[in-house]
Design a protein around this motif. Structure first.
Motif, PDB file in Angstrom:
ATOM      1  N   PHE B  67       1.304  -0.340   4.338  1.00  0.00           N
ATOM      2  CA  PHE B  67       0.463  -1.009   3.348  1.00  0.00           C
ATOM      3  C   PHE B  67       0.770  -2.507   3.325  1.00  0.00           C
ATOM      4  O   PHE B  67       1.866  -2.929   3.680  1.00  0.00           O
ATOM      5  N   LYS B 225       0.004   7.247  -2.494  1.00  0.00           N
ATOM      6  CA  LYS B 225      -1.237   6.567  -2.114  1.00  0.00           C
ATOM      7  C   LYS B 225      -2.070   6.263  -3.364  1.00  0.00           C
ATOM      8  O   LYS B 225      -2.632   5.168  -3.511  1.00  0.00           O
ATOM      9  N   ASN B 226      -2.115   7.236  -4.251  1.00  0.00           N
ATOM     10  CA  ASN B 226      -2.892   7.053  -5.486  1.00  0.00           C
ATOM     11  C   ASN B 226      -2.262   6.000  -6.399  1.00  0.00           C
ATOM     12  O   ASN B 226      -2.976   5.217  -7.024  1.00  0.00           O
ATOM     13  N   LYS B 229      -3.009   2.728  -4.904  1.00  0.00           N
ATOM     14  CA  LYS B 229      -4.436   2.450  -5.056  1.00  0.00           C
ATOM     15  C   LYS B 229      -4.728   1.918  -6.463  1.00  0.00           C
ATOM     16  O   LYS B 229      -5.558   1.017  -6.634  1.00  0.00           O
ATOM     17  N   HIS B 232      -4.352  -1.582  -6.582  1.00  0.00           N
ATOM     18  CA  HIS B 232      -5.233  -2.263  -5.613  1.00  0.00           C
ATOM     19  C   HIS B 232      -4.560  -2.501  -4.271  1.00  0.00           C
ATOM     20  O   HIS B 232      -4.799  -3.501  -3.611  1.00  0.00           O
ATOM     21  N   SER B 234      -3.984  -0.715  -0.622  1.00  0.00           N
ATOM     22  CA  SER B 234      -4.406   0.410   0.218  1.00  0.00           C
ATOM     23  C   SER B 234      -3.273   0.811   1.139  1.00  0.00           C
ATOM     24  O   SER B 234      -2.682  -0.026   1.810  1.00  0.00           O
ATOM     25  N   TRP B 236      -1.984   3.583   4.222  1.00  0.00           N
ATOM     26  CA  TRP B 236      -2.513   4.484   5.247  1.00  0.00           C
ATOM     27  C   TRP B 236      -1.382   5.000   6.132  1.00  0.00           C
ATOM     28  O   TRP B 236      -0.288   4.417   6.153  1.00  0.00           O
TER      29      TRP B 236
END
Lengths: 229, 382
Positions: B67, B225-226, B229, B232, B234, B236
């Motif tokens: 990230f 991940k949440n 998120k 703000h 992201s 992966w």
């Protein structure tokens, strides 16, 4: 002694209130053989159910050997039914899938009688009702008369002092009726208090005393030899 | 009535009403085994996949999550359960370098600290002409050039290389040293990170850095991940498509499991009602003979508890046998996967506890109902 004082029991049938037992007061002595007669719906069976604590009164009291059973809690009522009463019904109320032996034994199991004594007591009582040879037979395979004798055996196996019989000969032929009535007379002879509910006046004549009910009220209460239709 | 007597009655009832209880057991086994099978498959598939993500990582130590985010936000993710967190350098700012107005876009620039591995490697065993990077001169606008690059672009110590930011601001760097670059892995230019970030800041940019986090337990990925998120950021991984697909399967299976469990509760409730209705006259006959309602109800509580426990045992075996096929299917779809068998003991235990609680609740309701009913009425109707 059983003392009923102003006992009432009302049922609701649809919108209508029916007084099955309407202010009945009476005394039944120990070792008395009492027949309760009357037409259908006169309140005979309700009266018997109230004395046997199978139903509850709306008002009044039922005193059995000094204890008002209308004031007992569920546990004490169970104890009363276990130790003081034996029931015989027209519909037998036996377990059809159980054997004769097991049907009688149920009453002893509930009373927590030790297993070794259970067998002895069941065999003895089956001998008394003439069914010792059928103890392994399922009740569903017996005749009406035999089933009623099993019911009697179950009612007396715990040596209850009060036997409540509701139309015990209602489903039986005259021969079997005679046998059942003889058994009740024998029980009376052995010191039991018998309350027989019947609409058959000949059966009622076996009792010492006959109480006639109409619309939930006692209309006649006299010795059986004085009782006439 | 003693408990032992209740057991005897229970046995008698079981024997006398074999068909009724067998059907009840069958119904229970089918619904419980379905629930356990779903839970078993779900957990096994997920665990196998998580293992799979670990197996194909270079280090094998965990799942790598990538990230980008500003340094300033680092404190906001302090509470996340990363096992390791690496800083991978700053992101490309889209700027370009030039020397005497010739573009240096094909050259590689490294931003280094005084003691960074890259800079030490540059110094180690290499002959450097000019000034070396130190703490004292780290904020100077110095740049170090490899010998090969200096020859290629024709620069010398003291020359100026300029960096143009996308917003038009230009910063100039003086060639402070030239180092021999026999090792082909060495970069063309080295710039002090202190000076570089100072300039970036001066140009009005926020420093966004690349991070790599390692999770020993990949099951936490979706949660992390949440969380990112929500800030703000992201995140992966190399397995995002698989994660998304499996998350969907997981949700589907879990929903099915919940539906099956609710159905199981209704089944338990209704089975009890059927048994009680069917045997109400027997219960009343027992009461007529002197049993308490509690005694009579206990007989069925024992029966139902036995049926329930046996049903759970059978269901456990059945669901295990079915899950072997799930294993075969998963291994067929992803041959390199190492199938992990889930432990569903907790589901069996939880199921037993919940169903027993329902049993007791229904028994209590039934006992209250029976106590209110007149024995004579039921016997007459029955």
């Amino acid at each position: 002694m059983i003392v009923l004082d102003n006992v009432c029991r009302t049922f609701r049938i649809g919108e209508e209130l029916v007084k099955a037992v309407d202010h009945i007061s009476l005394k039944i002595n120990d070792n008395e053989f009492v027949a309760v007669v009357g037409r259908s719906g006169s309140g005979k069976s309700t009266l018997m159910n109230l004395i046997g604590a199978l139903d509850h009164v709306d008002s009044g009291s039922i005193i059995v050997n000094g204890t008002d059973i209308t004031k007992l809690n569920n546990r004490d009522l169970a104890e009363y039914r276990l130790k003081s009463t034996g029931f015989i019904f027209q519909a037998f109320h036996l377990e059809p899938l159980y054997t004769v032996y097991d049907n009688v034994r149920i009453a002893l199991m509930i009373a927590d009688i030790p297993p070794r004594l259970q067998k002895e007591k069941v065999i003895n009582v089956l001998k008394k009702v003439g069914l010792e040879s059928k103890n392994g037979v399922k009740v569903s395979k017996l005749s009406g008369g035999e089933r009623q004798r099993v019911a009697i055996a179950r009612a007396i196996v715990n040596d209850a002092p009060i036997i409540l019989a509701d139309e015990p000969c209602g489903n039986l032929d005259s021969l079997n009726s005679g046998l059942i009535m003889d058994l009740l007379k024998t029980l009376h002879k052995y010191g039991k208090t018998i309350i027989l509910v019947t609409h058959n006046i000949n059966d009622a004549k076996c009792a010492d005393r006959i109480i006639e009910l109409k619309d939930g009220r006692v209309i006649r209460d006299e010795a059986s030899d004085l009782f006439s239709i | 009535m003693k408990l032992q007597t209740c057991f005897q009655f229970s046995l008698k009832e079981l024997r006398s009403n074999r068909l009724l209880f067998a059907l009840c057991s069958l119904l229970l086994v089918s619904i419980i085994s379905t629930g356990l099978f779903i839970a078993y498959s779900d957990e096994s598939i997920m665990k196998s996949f998580y293992n799979y993500t670990l197996k194909f990582n270079e280090s094998g130590t965990g799942l790598y999550i990538y990230f980008d985010m500003p340094y300033e936000m680092l404190s906001l993710i302090d509470d996340q359960p990363f096992d390791q967190l690496y800083f991978n350098g700053d992101s490309d700012y889209g700027s370009h370098y030039s020397f005497k107005e010739n573009s240096l876009e094909d050259y590689e620039f490294w931003i280094v600290d005084v003691n960074s591995e890259a800079y030490l490697r540059m110094k180690e065993g290499q002959k450097t002409e000019g000034v070396e990077l130190t703490e004292d001169n780290s904020l100077n606008n110095y740049i170090w050039v490899s010998k090969q690059t200096s020859e290629s672009i024709g620069c010398e110590i003291g020359d100026v290389i300029s960096k143009c930011m996308p917003n038009g601001r230009t910063f100039e760097y003086e060639v402070a040293g030239i180092y021999s670059d026999e090792n082909e892995h060495y970069s063309d230019f080295y710039i002090s990170s202190a000076r570089f970030f100072y300039d970036i800041n001066e140009a009005g940019y926020t420093r966004v850095a690349h991070f790599t986090a390692v999770l020993a337990n990949p099951e936490k990925y979706n949660h992390i991940k949440n969380v990112l998120k929500a800030r703000h950021v992201s995140a992966w991984t190399d397995y995002d498509e698989e994660f998304d697909m499996l998350a969907l399967i997981d949700v589907m299976l879990k929903s099915l499991f919940v539906i099956v469990m609710i159905s199981a509760m209704f089944v338990v409730y209704n089975i009890e009602k059927i048994i009680f209705r069917n045997r109400l006259s027997f219960i009343m006959r027992l009461k007529m003979l002197g049993a308490t309602t509690g005694n009579a109800v206990s007989i069925y509580l024992i029966i139902m508890e036995c049926i329930l426990c046996l049903s759970f045992v059978f269901s456990f075996i059945l669901s295990f046998l079915f899950s072997l096929y799930v294993k075969r299917i998963v291994e067929f779809v992803i041959p390199e996967i190492e199938f992990v068998t889930a432990n569903i003991g907790k589901y069996v235990l939880a199921g037993c506890v919940i169903c027993t609680a329902i049993l007791f609740l229904v028994m209590h309701i039934f006992k209250t109902k029976v106590d209110r009913q007149s024995i004579s009425q039921v016997l007459q109707d029955g």
